[in-house]
Design a protein around this motif. Structure first.
Motif, PDB file in Angstrom:
ATOM      1  N   LEU A  38      -8.291   1.054  22.734  1.00 12.61           N
ATOM      2  CA  LEU A  38      -8.549   0.990  21.310  1.00 12.61           C
ATOM      3  C   LEU A  38      -8.301   2.321  20.627  1.00 12.61           C
ATOM      4  N   ALA A  39      -7.804   2.229  19.394  1.00 11.22           N
ATOM      5  CA  ALA A  39      -7.701   3.421  18.569  1.00 11.22           C
ATOM      6  C   ALA A  39      -9.061   3.732  17.963  1.00 11.22           C
ATOM      7  N   ASP A  40      -9.145   4.817  17.213  1.00  8.45           N
ATOM      8  CA  ASP A  40     -10.433   5.179  16.621  1.00  8.45           C
ATOM      9  C   ASP A  40     -10.806   4.245  15.483  1.00  8.45           C
ATOM     10  N   THR A  41     -12.100   4.118  15.227  1.00  8.82           N
ATOM     11  CA  THR A  41     -12.614   3.301  14.136  1.00  8.82           C
ATOM     12  C   THR A  41     -12.811   4.182  12.912  1.00  8.82           C
ATOM     13  N   ARG A  42     -12.241   3.760  11.776  1.00 10.80           N
ATOM     14  CA  ARG A  42     -12.274   4.619  10.598  1.00 10.80           C
ATOM     15  C   ARG A  42     -13.314   4.190   9.576  1.00 10.80           C
ATOM     16  N   PHE A  43     -13.573   2.882   9.461  1.00 14.03           N
ATOM     17  CA  PHE A  43     -14.550   2.426   8.493  1.00 14.03           C
ATOM     18  C   PHE A  43     -15.926   2.426   9.166  1.00 14.03           C
ATOM     19  N   SER A  44     -16.578   3.580   9.217  1.00 11.06           N
ATOM     20  CA  SER A  44     -17.762   3.732  10.051  1.00 11.06           C
ATOM     21  C   SER A  44     -19.064   3.484   9.299  1.00 11.06           C
ATOM     22  N   VAL A  45     -19.007   3.221   7.996  1.00 12.70           N
ATOM     23  CA  VAL A  45     -20.245   3.103   7.231  1.00 12.70           C
ATOM     24  C   VAL A  45     -20.756   1.669   7.187  1.00 12.70           C
ATOM     25  N   GLN A  46     -19.974   0.700   7.634  1.00 11.46           N
ATOM     26  CA  GLN A  46     -20.374  -0.697   7.567  1.00 11.46           C
ATOM     27  C   GLN A  46     -20.954  -1.164   8.898  1.00 11.46           C
ATOM     28  N   PRO A  47     -22.004  -2.023   8.852  1.00  9.32           N
ATOM     29  CA  PRO A  47     -22.484  -2.647  10.088  1.00  9.32           C
ATOM     30  C   PRO A  47     -21.352  -3.397  10.765  1.00  9.32           C
ATOM     31  N   ARG A  48     -21.286  -3.302  12.084  1.00  5.05           N
ATOM     32  CA  ARG A  48     -20.159  -3.870  12.791  1.00  5.05           C
ATOM     33  C   ARG A  48     -20.638  -4.911  13.804  1.00  5.05           C
ATOM     34  N   GLU A  49     -19.759  -5.845  14.100  1.00  9.33           N
ATOM     35  CA  GLU A  49     -20.025  -6.911  15.058  1.00  9.33           C
ATOM     36  C   GLU A  49     -19.025  -6.821  16.195  1.00  9.33           C
ATOM     37  N   LEU A  50     -19.505  -6.945  17.423  1.00  6.75           N
ATOM     38  CA  LEU A  50     -18.637  -6.937  18.582  1.00  6.75           C
ATOM     39  C   LEU A  50     -18.271  -8.372  18.946  1.00  6.75           C
ATOM     40  N   LEU A  51     -16.986  -8.649  19.055  1.00  7.01           N
ATOM     41  CA  LEU A  51     -16.493  -9.989  19.335  1.00  7.01           C
ATOM     42  C   LEU A  51     -15.616  -9.976  20.582  1.00  7.01           C
ATOM     43  N   ARG A  52     -15.704 -11.037  21.363  1.00  2.10           N
ATOM     44  CA  ARG A  52     -14.839 -11.190  22.531  1.00  2.10           C
ATOM     45  C   ARG A  52     -13.777 -12.241  22.218  1.00  2.10           C
ATOM     46  N   GLY A 123      -1.033   4.235  15.065  1.00  2.00           N
ATOM     47  CA  GLY A 123      -0.672   5.188  14.021  1.00  2.00           C
ATOM     48  C   GLY A 123      -0.547   4.568  12.646  1.00  2.00           C
ATOM     49  N   ARG A 124      -0.855   3.286  12.508  1.00  2.35           N
ATOM     50  CA  ARG A 124      -0.730   2.613  11.217  1.00  2.35           C
ATOM     51  C   ARG A 124      -2.016   2.761  10.422  1.00  2.35           C
ATOM     52  N   ASP A 125      -1.899   3.128   9.142  1.00  2.00           N
ATOM     53  CA  ASP A 125      -3.070   3.472   8.328  1.00  2.00           C
ATOM     54  C   ASP A 125      -4.052   2.317   8.181  1.00  2.00           C
ATOM     55  N   THR A 126      -3.566   1.086   8.148  1.00  2.00           N
ATOM     56  CA  THR A 126      -4.454  -0.065   7.937  1.00  2.00           C
ATOM     57  C   THR A 126      -5.163  -0.515   9.203  1.00  2.00           C
ATOM     58  N   VAL A 127      -4.769   0.023  10.340  1.00  3.66           N
ATOM     59  CA  VAL A 127      -5.295  -0.423  11.636  1.00  3.66           C
ATOM     60  C   VAL A 127      -6.449   0.477  12.072  1.00  3.66           C
ATOM     61  N   THR A 128      -7.583  -0.135  12.365  1.00  6.88           N
ATOM     62  CA  THR A 128      -8.742   0.634  12.820  1.00  6.88           C
ATOM     63  C   THR A 128      -8.893   0.640  14.331  1.00  6.88           C
ATOM     64  N   SER A 129      -8.383  -0.367  15.016  1.00  6.67           N
ATOM     65  CA  SER A 129      -8.353  -0.351  16.472  1.00  6.67           C
ATOM     66  C   SER A 129      -7.198  -1.220  16.941  1.00  6.67           C
ATOM     67  N   ALA A 130      -6.615  -0.838  18.066  1.00  6.19           N
ATOM     68  CA  ALA A 130      -5.455  -1.565  18.581  1.00  6.19           C
ATOM     69  C   ALA A 130      -5.341  -1.323  20.070  1.00  6.19           C
TER      70      ALA A 130
END
Length: 292
Positions: A38-52, A123-130
């Protein structure tokens, strides 16, 4: 857009050749290692959910019918290692009606090699993890997905943030450049209002043509990965990415007869992930991926 000369010698595809071809797809992913990165997560202020996310091969030995003689007249449909991205509204991997972007889609669609795509997405600006999914559940290492097997990977999304779309692609192996895409070009929105989108999402999966190699009959063509002499071999086609339903020439099995995709909630404690806390599928911290 279709090749009228399949190059088949009429002998069909033996089980040995099928397994050798499938092995070639798996070998292309060996340098990636198991799991996903995974790439780094950029939107860090929102509660997040882990999904499989689970991608299962539900084809059988008779799913793909061909004009070949003997045992090759009916075949399963293996799938390849693939790539995924969590992103805000965007078309991160491809766009309908536009040429392949030289971002790795061709390598997945023609040879089942996800490394370049996974790397380009980080490296894409809209992507938070890949990352890439390469190893079937229970397998010792990267391999193609045969009937009854599944790939799994985990993603986290923000309930209230913009990065709640999931895109994923995997190769329809017995083809020249066909691939399945979750959510089409724009991906599947995983949060609908206040609700997570979970359960069976196979109806959001569709078969696409990358427009990079001339099509031959599925399961028969000499330039398909199970029969070709090496990666990238085939007649170059300079067309655009399009849904297979818009491409004339050959019949393909119904998507639901080949692949099933499900999404389930793993955890959701309401806490935000910090900057750069991307996690690999096996639980280890990850700092990115290199193409093979």
């Amino acid at each position: 857009m279709n090749d009228t000369d399949s190059g088949d010698d009429g002998s069909g595809t033996s089980r040995r050749n099928f397994l050798l071809g499938a092995g070639a797809v798996g070998a292309s992913a060996l340098a990636l290692g198991g799991g996903s990165v995974l790439a780094d997560t950029r939107f860090s202020v929102q509660p997040r959910e882990l999904l499989r996310v689970r991608i299962e091969n539900v084809s059988t030995g008779t799913t793909l019918g061909t004009t070949a003689d003997g045992e090759g007249s009916e075949q399963p449909v293996p799938l390849s290692p693939g790539a995924f991205a969590v992103h805000s509204p965007d078309e991160p991997m491809f766009s309908h009606g536009e040429p392949e972007r030289s971002n790795g889609l061709e390598e997945i669609a023609e040879d089942g090699m996800p490394g370049r795509m996974a790397d380009s997405l980080t490296g894409r600006d809209t992507v938070t993890s890949a990352g890439a999914f390469t190893t079937p559940v229970g397998a010792d290492g990267p391999a193609p997905l045969l009937p009854g097997d599944a790939y799994e990977f985990e993603v986290d999304v923000a309930r209230g943030g913009p990065d709640n779309y999931l895109s994923a692609v995997t190769m329809f192996v017995p083809s020249n450049d066909a691939f399945y895409a979750l959510g089409g070009a724009s991906g599947l929105k995983l949060v609908d209002g206040d609700e997570l989108v979970t359960g069976d999402v196979t109806d959001h999966v569709s078969l696409w043509d990358a427009g990079t190699e001339v099509n031959q009959e599925p399961g028969v063509g000499a330039h398909q990965v199970q029969r070709q002499r090496g990666a990238g071999v085939g007649d170059v086609e300079r067309e655009v990415v399009a849904p297979m339903r818009e491409v004339n020439g050959y019949d393909y099995p119904a998507t639901a007869d080949v692949v099933r995709v499900t999404v389930e909630r793993v955890e959701g404690d309401g806490e935000s992930m910090g900057e750069g806390e991307g996690e690999s599928m096996d639980g280890g911290n990850s700092d990115g991926m290199n193409d093979n």
